[in-house]
Enzyme design. Structure first.
Site, short mmCIF file in Angstrom:
data_model
loop_
_atom_site.label_atom_id
_atom_site.label_comp_id
_atom_site.label_asym_id
_atom_site.label_seq_id
_atom_site.Cartn_x
_atom_site.Cartn_y
_atom_site.Cartn_z
N LYS B 221 0.84 -1.20 0.00
CA LYS B 221 0.00 0.00 0.00
C LYS B 221 0.88 1.24 0.00
CE LYS B 221 -3.88 -2.32 0.39
NZ LYS B 221 -4.97 -2.26 -0.59
N ASP B 249 -0.24 0.00 -4.45
CA ASP B 249 -1.69 0.23 -4.47
C ASP B 249 -2.00 1.51 -3.68
OD1 ASP B 249 -4.45 0.15 -4.24
OD2 ASP B 249 -4.54 -1.83 -3.31
N GLU B 275 -1.80 0.44 -8.52
CA GLU B 275 -3.23 0.09 -8.48
C GLU B 275 -4.04 1.26 -7.94
OE1 GLU B 275 -3.82 -3.76 -6.80
OE2 GLU B 275 -5.78 -3.25 -5.96
N GLU B 304 -11.41 -3.00 -8.74
CA GLU B 304 -12.22 -3.45 -7.60
C GLU B 304 -13.40 -2.51 -7.36
OE1 GLU B 304 -8.85 -3.03 -4.69
OE2 GLU B 304 -10.42 -2.28 -3.39
N ASP B 327 -13.88 -7.55 -9.72
CA ASP B 327 -14.32 -7.89 -8.36
C ASP B 327 -15.58 -8.75 -8.50
OD1 ASP B 327 -14.23 -6.75 -5.27
OD2 ASP B 327 -16.25 -7.23 -5.96
N HIS B 354 -9.40 -8.91 -8.00
CA HIS B 354 -9.35 -8.39 -6.63
C HIS B 354 -9.90 -9.46 -5.69
CE1 HIS B 354 -11.58 -6.14 -3.32
NE2 HIS B 354 -10.32 -5.87 -3.09
#
Lengths: 454, 454
Positions: B221, B249, B275, B304, B327, B354
């Site tokens: 992240k 992400d 992402e 997602e 997703d 995802h």
């Protein structure tokens, strides 16, 4: 009167009007709407209230009300003055609650719910200041207007500085334009002769009535049957002559290639725009359609189902729309709408708001008047949708004159329903609904007591 | 056992897990999720049930459940065999109910609700056929697969004929690929070392654990603090060496220009993808970011929060994504996902679903295996997200082996929760929630009994 300092309560109501009984408003995708709304009443310590609504088509209004409820918890975490001092900050918080944002973000049910609350806050603010919303906005300093907007995700298309420049450049002629609007109102168009299923005689009669009411621009539904579209546009052009402004609306019926092909048969009727030719999410599809129709002088219009400023940004960037049809409830209330008005100005695209249903006409009149006086500074190619139903339920109803919205003068956002209408049309317990259920005109569905049939 | 012929009932449950107490899964936009789901149980006349879910982050799950309710009325209008004979027709009806579609259309709460129902129908169908969902799909004739899809709004990018051709071209090697997957499983990656807030020692320890579990691809992240992102990527590259595949992400944190600038500081760490750099709605913004990062070999991944096939179509058309992260609940169930898998194949973009949360890993394993065997026919640049929490609540939990999803073999979609977990985690009345409320670990909010504070 002392100004309120705090919010003391929030009521949420599911209000529905049984318009499907009259078959008003059927189009290629929506056969029998019951114009309805999720309705929010914000009460304050002085007794002053803000009334806000978000428009729906009937079934599912309770879902929107369920979505409003947890958002009111955020509302109650803020002091009233703090909201109006940092409205963009409040708006960011209500649209980005860490767990709820998964359900959007910033779209669909959650964003409709946001609109009801934000619209109520604007009604309240304008009442506190003793002005209609449009005048509250017109009198605001450019810097203050900028402070209302969450610029996240749009700064690549419109910076704060550019937005400020637009507003500052228009300061000069504001008084003159306000005077003009107070005299003449804001121009509107009508779909009253344009719904599917009208016979030639009905169309003639309805056009005559609309002209008698001062309308000179007319919209017609298309997309269910090509031959019937041709029949109706033939009679329309015969009645109105070759130069009257007419538009058509397909309500998302087609795919991209289908839209281009179908419209190929209709462009000879000299159409200003085709509205919602395809999915409201398809920016690139709209751009392809717009490119194909450009040689025929027919633009593309969309927006009533355009979910947020990020989508409008792309429609403008990709030339996917030539007429920008903001909806006063689809977007997250006045704050986000101002962002779109400013982007449309930068991209030189006229804003022609969506209206009709219940409460939409009441709100867009404020938005269009503010747009003209403070942002667009022109009426060229501008007109706001209008309809004439359900006005009677509002405390300060819309007043149309010569095909124009007259400037509303009562303090607020014109969104307050009369106590009698609230009592009659709250769903399902309202008097009128109970009568309809009892007399068998309506089957009660879609309420908390709804049980699945076996 | 006789096959069921009709649906006899539908149960809807609000199921929440108090994951926020453990601070799992915090990222730049979501601090404290309680992984939850709207859960649907479809019962039939033989006693066979379909269990489906739609993932949520906790608060607001009751809104999704409220949205599922009116959709079940449509479900009950259809005979079971009619649904499986004309699944695209059923899907069109449930996503386009004339009054409810205003609340979407095909997005947000309404589409999450659609997913729960459609996922339950797939679980049921696979149980009827005695196969896992992936195998049900792999054994289906190409023509039947095409009949599952609503092609409206996507035919300009993928015609039925093109879709059919993709499926037919892959018929040859299917048996071999199925055998391979049954032996090796489908490759996954992990974010277990990648959440915000880990110290250098924690990162090292978590990477070691992940490697011991067979993982060779890792996601981290970013987006809250640039210096901290640099600190963590420094230690990650030191631990993993220069060539291990790593991804980052941002969970929608940035504007377009900000994304490009921030990533300019991170691309030197040799990143496969960034992402969700910005709003999930910003197709053109993603395309601009992708173009800016292309020289550094860093692609853009998103999906997602990509609301439907129309948005995925545009992401593919505009080169807004280089990795397509479907997703299993954001889209309207398996049917719409197949449309996206086919479009991604045509545009030559790998699908890397995802997962995480609750139930997502269980579903995507079926989707990825079907994608490989019948559509993509390659594992190049393909990997599915994985996580290791909440598996224990499912009757047929995910089994990871050597960093891969092993092929699930039990009939169904792996979405059935154990009766004990349903009893414990139904919100708010479940045993575990009542205990948490009683012991003061959780304040009951966001339920029907919730009253506004004054």
């Amino acid at each position: 009167m002392a100004k309120p300092t705090k919010i003391t309560g929030v009521d949420i109501k599911d209000i529905r009007f049984p318009t499907s009984l009259g078959k008003h408003g059927s189009d290629a995708m929506h056969g029998d709407p019951d114009y309805s709304c999720g309705y929010v009443i914000i009460s304050t310590d002085t007794g002053l209230q803000g009334h806000g609504l978000t428009f729906t088509l009937g079934r599912g209004t309770h879902i929107v009300c369920a979505a409003i409820k947890p958002l009111t918890r955020i509302l109650l975490d803020w002091k009233l003055s703090a909201i109006y001092d940092d409205f963009a900050g409040f708006w960011r918080e209500i649209t980005n609650e860490q767990q709820l944002r998964w359900l959007g973000p910033e779209k669909g049910v959650m964003h409709l719910a946001t609109a009801a609350i934000v619209n109520a806050l604007w009604d309240l603010w304008a009442k506190i200041e003793g002005k209609p919303v449009w005048k509250l906005l017109v009198d605001m300093e450019p810097e203050k207007i900028i402070s209302l907007i969450d610029f996240r995700y749009i700064e690549d298309a419109l910076s704060k500085e550019e937005a400020l420049e637009i507003l500052r450049n228009n300061q000069a002629g504001k008084a003159e334009r306000e005077k003009e609007i107070r005299t003449n109102g804001y121009p509107a168009y009508t779909t009253s002769a344009g719904w599917l299923g009208y016979s030639n005689d009905e169309i003639k009669q309805r056009l005559a009535t609309a002209k008698a009411n001062g309308f000179s621009r007319f919209k017609f539904k298309v997309g269910s049957d090509l031959q019937d579209d041709i029949r109706r546009l033939e009679i329309v052009r015969k009645e109105l002559g070759p130069d009257t402004t007419i538009m058509v609306d397909a309500n998302q019926k087609w795919g991209v290639d289908e839209a281009i092909e179908w419209m190929g048969h209709l462009v000879k009727y000299n159409l200003l725009w085709i509205e919602e030719p395809t999915s409201p999410d398809d920016v690139l599809g709209h751009a392809a359609i717009a490119k194909a129709l450009e040689p025929y002088g027919c633009g593309v219009a969309t927006g009533e189902c355009c979910q947020n400023r990020v989508m409008f940004k792309q429609f403008l960037q990709a030339k996917g729309l030539q007429f920008c049809q903001i909806d006063s409830c689809r977007l997250g209330g006045v704050n986000e709408i101002i962002a779109v008005l400013l982007m449309a100005k930068k991209f030189n695209v006229p804003v022609c708001p969506h209206a009709g249903g219940v409460g939409l006409c009441e709100m867009v009149q404020h938005l269009s008047i503010f747009d003209y006086i403070s942002i667009s500074a022109t009426l060229e190619s501008r007109m706001t949708e209008s309809a004439d139903h359900l006005f009677e339920h509002f405390v300060n109803p819309v007043v149309m004159k010569n095909g124009c919205y007259t400037a509303p003068l009562a303090p607020g956002y014109s969104t307050e329903l009369s106590p009698a209408s609230i009592a009659d049309y709250t769903y399902p317990e309202g008097n009128e609904w109970q009568r309809l259920f009892k007399e068998g005109e309506f089957v009660p569905l879609d309420v908390d007591e709804f049980h699945l049939k076996q």
